[in-house]
Design a protein around this motif. Sequence first.
Motif, PDB file in Angstrom:
ATOM      1  N   PHE A   1       0.858  -1.190   0.000  1.00 57.46           N
ATOM      2  CA  PHE A   1       0.000   0.000   0.000  1.00 57.46           C
ATOM      3  C   PHE A   1       0.891   1.237   0.000  1.00 57.46           C
ATOM      4  CE2 PHE A   1      -2.658   2.999   2.788  1.00 57.46           C
ATOM      5  CZ  PHE A   1      -3.302   3.558   1.688  1.00 57.46           C
ATOM      6  N   LEU A   2       0.832   2.003  -1.084  1.00 62.04           N
ATOM      7  CA  LEU A   2       1.619   3.224  -1.205  1.00 62.04           C
ATOM      8  C   LEU A   2       0.738   4.423  -0.922  1.00 62.04           C
ATOM      9  CD1 LEU A   2       3.744   2.453  -4.398  1.00 62.04           C
ATOM     10  CD2 LEU A   2       4.353   2.151  -1.990  1.00 62.04           C
ATOM     11  N   VAL A   3       1.110   5.190   0.084  1.00 67.45           N
ATOM     12  CA  VAL A   3       0.293   6.306   0.552  1.00 67.45           C
ATOM     13  C   VAL A   3       1.162   7.559   0.659  1.00 67.45           C
ATOM     14  CG1 VAL A   3       0.684   5.657   2.969  1.00 67.45           C
ATOM     15  CG2 VAL A   3      -1.305   7.049   2.375  1.00 67.45           C
ATOM     16  N   PRO A   4       0.667   8.730   0.255  1.00 63.92           N
ATOM     17  CA  PRO A   4       1.514   9.921   0.222  1.00 63.92           C
ATOM     18  C   PRO A   4       1.746  10.603   1.563  1.00 63.92           C
ATOM     19  CG  PRO A   4      -0.664  10.440  -0.609  1.00 63.92           C
ATOM     20  CD  PRO A   4      -0.627   8.957  -0.404  1.00 63.92           C
ATOM     21  N   ASP A   5       0.802  10.437   2.520  1.00 65.40           N
ATOM     22  CA  ASP A   5       0.893  11.259   3.727  1.00 65.40           C
ATOM     23  C   ASP A   5       0.099  10.604   4.848  1.00 65.40           C
ATOM     24  OD1 ASP A   5       0.964  13.236   5.650  1.00 65.40           O
ATOM     25  OD2 ASP A   5      -0.362  14.614   4.578  1.00 65.40           O
ATOM     26  N   LEU A   6       0.772  10.195   5.903  1.00 61.79           N
ATOM     27  CA  LEU A   6       0.063   9.597   7.037  1.00 61.79           C
ATOM     28  C   LEU A   6      -0.230  10.614   8.129  1.00 61.79           C
ATOM     29  CD1 LEU A   6       1.729   6.078   7.321  1.00 61.79           C
ATOM     30  CD2 LEU A   6      -0.594   6.628   6.585  1.00 61.79           C
ATOM     31  N   LEU A   7       0.249  11.863   7.974  1.00 62.00           N
ATOM     32  CA  LEU A   7      -0.087  12.912   8.928  1.00 62.00           C
ATOM     33  C   LEU A   7      -1.536  13.353   8.744  1.00 62.00           C
ATOM     34  CD1 LEU A   7       3.141  15.126   8.914  1.00 62.00           C
ATOM     35  CD2 LEU A   7       2.427  13.443  10.621  1.00 62.00           C
ATOM     36  N   ASN A   8      -2.038  13.255   7.522  1.00 66.30           N
ATOM     37  CA  ASN A   8      -3.449  13.503   7.251  1.00 66.30           C
ATOM     38  C   ASN A   8      -4.212  12.240   7.637  1.00 66.30           C
ATOM     39  OD1 ASN A   8      -6.026  13.843   6.181  1.00 66.30           O
ATOM     40  ND2 ASN A   8      -5.293  14.805   4.301  1.00 66.30           N
ATOM     41  N   SER A   9      -5.050  12.327   8.653  1.00 65.36           N
ATOM     42  CA  SER A   9      -5.696  11.123   9.175  1.00 65.36           C
ATOM     43  C   SER A   9      -6.658  10.479   8.179  1.00 65.36           C
ATOM     44  CB  SER A   9      -6.429  11.428  10.486  1.00 65.36           C
ATOM     45  OG  SER A   9      -7.457  12.371  10.283  1.00 65.36           O
ATOM     46  N   PHE A  10      -6.993  11.180   7.095  1.00 63.24           N
ATOM     47  CA  PHE A  10      -7.800  10.565   6.033  1.00 63.24           C
ATOM     48  C   PHE A  10      -7.083   9.323   5.513  1.00 63.24           C
ATOM     49  CE2 PHE A  10      -8.633  10.227   1.402  1.00 63.24           C
ATOM     50  CZ  PHE A  10     -10.000   9.944   1.440  1.00 63.24           C
TER      51      PHE A  10
END
Length: 337
Positions: free
Chosen positions: A66-75
Amino acid sequence: MSKITIKDVAAAAGVSVGTASMAINNSPRISAQTKHLVLDTVTRLNYRPNPYARSFSLSSSNTIGFLVPDLLNSFFGEMAGYLQKEVERRGKALMFGLTNESSKQEAKLTHQFIDRGIDGLIIVPVIENKPDLSHIYKLQEDNFPFVFISSYYKHISANCVMTDLYKGSYDLTLELLDSGHRYIILISGNPHLVPFAERIRGFIQAHKDRHIPFSENQIITTLSMSFQGGYDAIRKVYFARKIDAILAINDVMAMGIIGSLRACGVRIPEDVSVAGYDDISIAGLQETPLSTVHQPLDEMSRIAVDMLFRHIEGDTTITKPICLKPTLILRKSSTKE
């Protein structure tokens, strides 16, 4: 002379180690052209595979990337939780990779994940202005199972599940116009990228349908979609114009906008209404609960995993992006009652 390894074959053929291994083992995931290239390289280098080594194609790793750009955004954090639940329900594990909105990092992680033998890949596209998508084209060429979630790259034909971003933006803008707001600004990103272009389109169409004048300077673009991005962006425009409502591209930015305005003595919603997008779990728990657009992450995640597993099992059908219905959530940040 040192023994030729699979890494040597991969390097000489210009493919990843995982791709070379699958080609050697006649995996259906690999295109005929790539198989031919790899097997020619095997012959040229006189490579002798280790008969005791299990290939990626013959032995499932039981892992999904799973490639995700930003985990600081809780979305995205909430999305990861739903995806993990769906993947584990099918007896596999989810491996996370943080791309930091960089196509270069996305490519690097894609290669690393495939080399580790993942069975498939779920990708949240980065919002880089001019991303290098050669790694995505390579996934297509090799018929490697992957799906996009929440958005997609233009000109890439691949399965995708997302929310109807146009309708969400349209409905929210229409609600504000119908409640008496007449000068609304939208804080957005690059209008040429899918997640922004669709919301801008909905924003403009709502003005047209209500026959309310619209000007291009009502759309403010910014590079950062973060809390700080919203905090900084709004101060450049709010005090220079007569603004009665502000729409942010996501909830985190909206919270930054509210924080910035409050620090300057601006009242929400008495002086200006603010709304976000996504309906993250803390949106309704703010000092002034945030109006927003709900994206059904649970359903989105379930469909994405279903599509990916069908591809893993051999169904290579590509459909148009599946766009789920968004839901308007009205809270105190946009109502003056």
